[in-house]
Design an enzyme around this catalytic site. Sequence first.
Site, PDB file in Angstrom:
ATOM      1  N   HIS A 106       0.967  -1.150  -0.290  1.00 22.64           N
ATOM      2  CA  HIS A 106       0.210  -0.119   0.289  1.00 22.64           C
ATOM      3  C   HIS A 106       1.216   1.035  -0.109  1.00 22.64           C
ATOM      4  CE1 HIS A 106      -3.611  -2.872   1.559  1.00 22.64           C
ATOM      5  NE2 HIS A 106      -3.605  -2.473  -0.004  1.00 22.64           N
ATOM      6  N   GLU A 109       1.425   3.490   2.925  1.00 26.20           N
ATOM      7  CA  GLU A 109       1.988   2.810   4.309  1.00 26.20           C
ATOM      8  C   GLU A 109       3.588   3.045   4.058  1.00 26.20           C
ATOM      9  OE1 GLU A 109      -0.495  -0.719   4.707  1.00 26.20           O
ATOM     10  OE2 GLU A 109      -2.523  -0.149   4.800  1.00 26.20           O
ATOM     11  N   HIS A 217       3.110  -3.206   6.764  1.00 27.33           N
ATOM     12  CA  HIS A 217       1.988  -2.828   6.619  1.00 27.33           C
ATOM     13  C   HIS A 217       2.047  -1.536   7.268  1.00 27.33           C
ATOM     14  CE1 HIS A 217      -0.067  -4.705   3.122  1.00 27.33           C
ATOM     15  NE2 HIS A 217       0.525  -6.100   3.528  1.00 27.33           N
ATOM     16  N   GLU A 307       2.211  -5.004  10.855  1.00 24.47           N
ATOM     17  CA  GLU A 307       1.388  -3.756  11.146  1.00 24.47           C
ATOM     18  C   GLU A 307       1.863  -3.308  11.791  1.00 24.47           C
ATOM     19  OE1 GLU A 307      -1.019  -2.509   9.495  1.00 24.47           O
ATOM     20  OE2 GLU A 307      -2.166  -4.838   8.400  1.00 24.47           O
TER      21      GLU A 307
END
Length: 462
Positions: A106, A109, A217, A307
């Site tokens: 992404h 990110e 991410h 994440e």
Amino acid sequence: MFPSITNPILPEEDSPTELRCQRGMFLLFVVLLFITRAAALDFRYHDNTAMKEYLLHINTTSPEIAHLHSIGRSVRGQELWVMIVGLNPRQHTLGIPEFNYVANMHGNEVVGRELLLQLIDFLVEGYHSNSSSVKRLLSSTRIHLLPSMNPDGFDDADTQCLHNQGRYNHNGVDLNRNFPDVFSDHSRQPKQQREPEVEAVMSWLRSETFVLSANLHGGALVASYPYDSNQGRVLVGGASVTPDNDVFVHLAKVYASSHTSMHHGNSCVHSNKFADGITNGYEWYPLSGGLQDYSYLHAQCLDITLEVSCCKFPAEDQLQDFWTANRPPLIAFIQQIHLGVKGRVLGSSGPLQGALVVVSDRLDRCPFTTDHNGEYYRLLLPGNYTFMVSFPGYQVAQEMLSIPSNQNGFSALNHDFLMKPSSTAPAMIFPLCDHAHQQGGGATTSPTLFCILLLTLLLLDL
């Protein structure tokens, strides 16, 4: 021979002035070499041009351990650069497992992108400074690092914490929803258009026998593990679990527990609370077409999603703190590639490609198979496991293997399966998943039917 620096032997015609000049040039050369080799990567956001320049610099100055190549191009034609780091970076070595990290899928990110650049710097500088731990890691593992899977999205991203500008590729597609959905009945669904970035990664995963990986991410602080999807499978306490759920939970906990705050599970005010800083992907929120499910089922590579920042595009002055928090878990996670067992399946004429290597209680949609070298890698926690190995024209091999708990962390248990020819063995075995998966085509046999077929074939020789 070179003359001694402390007591130089000079031709008679060299004057003191010439001697000083020679010494000055030598010192200048040493200083320039040191600067070229040892200049640390600064903590800032590197745009695509700066990232490419840095990667080319490492490729040029450290060719003995670093190899840069492109696995494809983005929609706008930007290269998808992968840096390989290891003692033999240009080709696979028997018995040395392949690892990968993917970041910036992404485009907005961005922390993971900088973490992978810092990781490259850390490994290269550790090698040149004779760090025993880094050298041991690089001698036992071949590490592939893709800092940006979505360079176009990065170009378009803003610096907001929670907005989505730059998330998608230039065609407006979420790349982490564009991989083949492993649970869908593809015979009843129209073929989905694969984005060039996704096609490139799929081809890349086919090019190596990757064993372990993670994709980075932002927007939360948690280690998420498969499955992300479900499509009618039985849930376990709200989670869509794999046959290797124990290993996935272990992998996620290794990262979270090594992180300065992820293991607390409540660091981001806008996100869920996660026990121990980990979650099953489906239990968090379902998604189809994600990389971690695809990697596991179609590339037989255990992959989790990391994440690593509450804010998707945090302030630049926080990058050093992110590196401090994530460096230990990034290294600790790579070392988990040496769990379990590895080896080769060998027949009467040499290695057998495509042999099924099945752990008896871990049957799933896609069995693990050997590569063109006859190699297999199976990440497993310590314990006793029954292995069944089959190949057309050979007796099914069944062996109990004991995975020790005192492994040194840099080598899995090594075990080769020596197959015996059999005239009564099945002529062909059809695995459910094609690991040489072309254009995202799906499975054509149900999991239940596959299990019945496989067990029947195995019992023929038992």
